[in-house]
Design an enzyme around this catalytic site. Structure first.
Site, PDB file in Angstrom:
ATOM      1  N   TYR B 109      -2.390 -60.662 -36.721  1.00  0.00           N
ATOM      2  CA  TYR B 109      -2.781 -59.775 -36.494  1.00  0.00           C
ATOM      3  C   TYR B 109      -3.583 -59.135 -36.081  1.00  0.00           C
ATOM      4  O   TYR B 109      -4.223 -59.499 -35.645  1.00  0.00           O
ATOM      5  CB  TYR B 109      -3.058 -59.636 -38.335  1.00  0.00           C
ATOM      6  CG  TYR B 109      -2.900 -57.924 -38.747  1.00  0.00           C
ATOM      7  CD1 TYR B 109      -1.923 -57.303 -39.108  1.00  0.00           C
ATOM      8  CD2 TYR B 109      -3.855 -58.053 -38.035  1.00  0.00           C
ATOM      9  CE1 TYR B 109      -1.890 -56.162 -39.650  1.00  0.00           C
ATOM     10  CE2 TYR B 109      -4.560 -56.085 -38.742  1.00  0.00           C
ATOM     11  CZ  TYR B 109      -3.995 -55.280 -39.329  1.00  0.00           C
ATOM     12  OH  TYR B 109      -3.398 -53.823 -39.382  1.00  0.00           O
ATOM     13  N   GLU B 197      -0.939 -50.116 -34.927  1.00  0.00           N
ATOM     14  CA  GLU B 197      -0.750 -51.880 -36.025  1.00  0.00           C
ATOM     15  C   GLU B 197       0.777 -52.751 -34.936  1.00  0.00           C
ATOM     16  O   GLU B 197       1.141 -52.294 -34.992  1.00  0.00           O
ATOM     17  CB  GLU B 197      -0.519 -51.218 -37.736  1.00  0.00           C
ATOM     18  CG  GLU B 197      -0.607 -52.841 -38.082  1.00  0.00           C
ATOM     19  CD  GLU B 197      -0.611 -52.139 -39.532  1.00  0.00           C
ATOM     20  OE1 GLU B 197      -1.261 -53.100 -40.127  1.00  0.00           O
ATOM     21  OE2 GLU B 197       0.796 -52.557 -39.990  1.00  0.00           O
TER      22      GLU B 197
END
Lengths: 292, 386
Positions: B109, B197
């Site tokens: 992530y 993101e």
């Protein structure tokens, strides 16, 4: 007594010749505020209602001794305007401008760090010490001079509503500050509370918060240990859906944080008197502060 | 402003952040054609909507042949996808992203956000990729490493190393990552993003780093300096009444309730919605006509609420400051004359020029219910609801 601005405050208006700048400068002057200068690049040498206009803030400060700036500069140039005021030695910068890019404000906030300056706003109604000085866009007549209550708020018209209800109850205000509805702002609830704590005329404070961010929670923790006067709290946005920006750039519930429920619970836990019904906030305050 | 994954990946390509080979398709033919020119099978078909959680909702599917691509896209385009982020009404799928399938070794992530409380730009890195990061943050916050960057100074090599070690990257991926993160940061700053993101950022079996997903949100307040982003706006993702309101610079959000409301100021608007709820109603919208609204803006705002079929009653709450009560009243009268009022309307006004405003409303001949204060307004709304 009061905090941050008073009858002696010497105000300069950045963006004084614009439509909003002119309109609100006139209302500030009519209220009794000492507006000593205006700044609009390219319009130096002119006058606005007998107020001298300068090209730069530095020149305005040197010539008039202004110590507080009120900013109406459009969003694209507002961050620069704040920095110009700071570099010219202004100690209190009140920024009304709505819609300043977040990245610009983040840079301003870091730029101000460690400097002896107080930024109020942006995206706020400004600050008023009733009966002494109005440095902002709020309607003056709804306020009642002489204290004993301070008001701190993240919004504009909601603050007017709260102040008006206090006034109708016969409760005057020492100083009312709109800290602004943007995610990144200058003066915080806590900064104001620290000042109100040492102001002998202020006997209690009303905090008007809203959804988004964690400022109200941090403020509640501060009040629990470091603020001795009674506090009434109100939070707008119980019915706001998550993920939607409710007008103010800062008013958004994201990832389950910033909800009104969490803020109200944190305030209650810290001994703040939370009012959930805006319709009866004035009576609520009368009861709490009457007891105090 | 939100954009689609395929648009975000377009920006990633521009900044040389590796993404899977592929392309967007608005119809089955283009989807099959795109799949045909990829390196092989499987290929991945991803529904393009402005909401997360697509995988669980059936919006991400694997195809092992062109025939399967054809079948999947046939079904996907035009369908309504319901995920935990779309609400029960779901979102209609109008386009798909067709991409090469990758042999994934690890899911990581990586994101960059603007942190409001510290006024810093934050890089967040975690080995717990592919999962809902908010759940990770709530349950195991130690699994997310945050690197704070002063926007005045910008990103430095040690910031990147901090993130790289947090991700536990193998040697082969280290150098590419240290080159990629500053580019991602530049994208964030160049376009005034509020969020960039990558979830997941995958490490392939061949130790290559690839952004398998891409999400970018932009700061609405900064859109004025990025006119090129306007072409990314997808009106099919927006509510028709909200699109209409945005034409007049009105802050309007359509909600599920039955009591419409029009207020000046965002804080007071939220508080007014809360008041409606306390009175037993449900707000049908959020509408802040703004501090300096003109008669025309008020008129359009009121017209938009009147055109909302689920609205059974309306509360107008104005605290006149910059927006004078007479301007408000004039706008209401104009809108009512043009559209006609079919539901009861409660008006509460206070502040600048309130007498003049009340006079305009009284002389208009319109059937309006006036409230003296907020308490009274709430009681009258409760009557509407009952």
């Amino acid at each position: 007594m009061s905090i941050f601005v008073n009858a002696k405050t010497r105000v300069l208006v950045q963006g004084i010749t614009g439509k909003e700048g002119q309109f609100h400068t006139r209302h500030c002057v009519a209220y009794g505020t000492r507006v000593v200068a205006g700044v609009t690049p390219g319009k130096g040498g002119q006058e606005m209602d007998c107020i001298p206009v300068f090209n730069t803030v530095q020149e305005a400060v040197d010539r008039t001794g202004a110590d507080c700036s009120l900013i109406f500069v459009p969003p694209a140039f507002a961050a620069e305007a704040v920095m110009e005021a700071v570099d010219a030695g202004i100690r209190t910068v009140v920024t009304i401008t709505e819609g300043i890019p977040v990245l610009d404000m983040m840079k301003v906030k870091n730029y101000l760090s460690g400097k002896p300056v107080r930024l109020i706003g942006p995206n706020c109604p400004g600050i008023i010490t009733p009966g002494e000085a109005k440095v902002g866009i709020m309607p003056g007549p709804i306020h009642k001079p002489g204290g004993p209550i301070g008001v701190i708020s993240r919004s504009g018209t909601l603050t007017y509503e709260v102040v008006y209800q206090l006034t109708l109850q016969g409760i005057g205000q020492t100083t009312c500050i709109g800290i602004g509805g943007d995610p990144v702002n200058g003066t915080t609830f806590i900064d104001c509370l620290e000042a109100f704590e040492t102001d002998p005329e202020t006997k209690g404070v009303v905090i008007v918060g809203e959804i988004g961010g964690t400022a109200e929670e941090e403020t509640a923790r501060f009040i629990e240990t470091r603020f001795s006067k009674p506090v009434v709290g109100f939070i707008a946005g119980l019915t706001a859906p998550p993920g939607r920006r409710m007008g103010h750039a800062g008013a958004i519930i994201s990832g389950g944080s910033g909800t009104a429920e969490v803020k109200i619970a944190a305030m209650r836990k810290s001994g703040i008197h939370v009012c959930e019904d805006l319709g009866t906030l004035g009576e609520f305050c009368a009861e709490v502060f009457g007891r105090a | 402003m939100k954009i689609h994954e395929y648009q975000a990946k377009g920006l990633f390509r521009k900044y040389e952040v590796p993404v899977p080979d592929g392309g967007v398709a608005f119809d089955v033919e283009t989807a099959v054609e795109t799949a045909g020119r990829l390196s092989g099978f499987p290929v991945v078909v991803k529904a393009q909507i402005h909401a997360g959680g697509r995988g669980k909702g059936g919006g991400v599917q694997l195809a092992r042949s062109l025939k399967e691509v054809d079948q999947i896209v046939q079904k996907m385009i035009g369908t309504t996808l319901v995920t935990h982020q779309t609400g029960s009404q779901g979102r209609r799928v109008g386009k798909v992203l067709v991409e090469e399938g990758l042999a994934i070794a690890e899911e990581l992530y990586l994101s960059i956000i603007a942190d409001r409380s510290t006024a810093k730009i934050v890089v967040m890195a975690s080995r717990a990729g592919g999962m809902d990061i908010e759940t990770v943050a709530a349950k195991t916050p130690e699994k997310i490493v945050k690197v704070y960057i002063n926007p005045l100074d910008g990103i430095r090599a040690y910031h990147c190393r901090q993130a790289a070690y947090a991700l536990g990257l193998p040697k082969e991926a280290m150098k590419p990552f240290l080159a990629m993160l500053p580019r991602l940061y530049r994208l964030f700053v160049d376009y005034d993003c509020s969020l960039v993101e990558i979830n997941p950022l995958v490490l392939t079996a061949g130790q290559r780093l690839v952004a398998l997903d891409a999400k970018i949100n932009f700061d609405d307040s900064a859109l004025f300096r990025h006119p090129d982003l306007l072409e990314y706006r997808d009106l099919t993702e927006e509510d028709p009444l909200e699109i209409e309101a945005s034409k007049y610079n009105l802050n309007y959000i359509n909600l599920d309730g039955n009591i419409g409301n029009m207020v000046n100021g965002a804080g007071l608007a939220m508080a007014t919605m809360d008041l409606i709820k306390r009175a037993g109603g449900e707000p049908a919208n959020f509408l802040d006509v703004g501090g300096g609204a003109s008669t025309e803006m008020v008129e359009n705002g009121f017209r938009i609420i009147l055109s909302d079929e689920k609205v059974k009653g309306i509360l107008i709450n104005i605290f006149g400051g910059i927006l004078r009560c007479d301007v408000l009243a004039e706008g209401v009268v104009q809108a009512a004359k043009k559209t006609g009022i079919t539901v009861p309307v409660v008006v509460r006004m206070e502040g600048t020029n309130v007498e003049e405003g009340r006079r305009i409303l009284a002389e208009s001949g319109l059937n309006l219910i006036t409230a003296v204060d907020l308490k009274d307004a709430a009681a009258k709304v409760a009557e509407l609801v009952a």
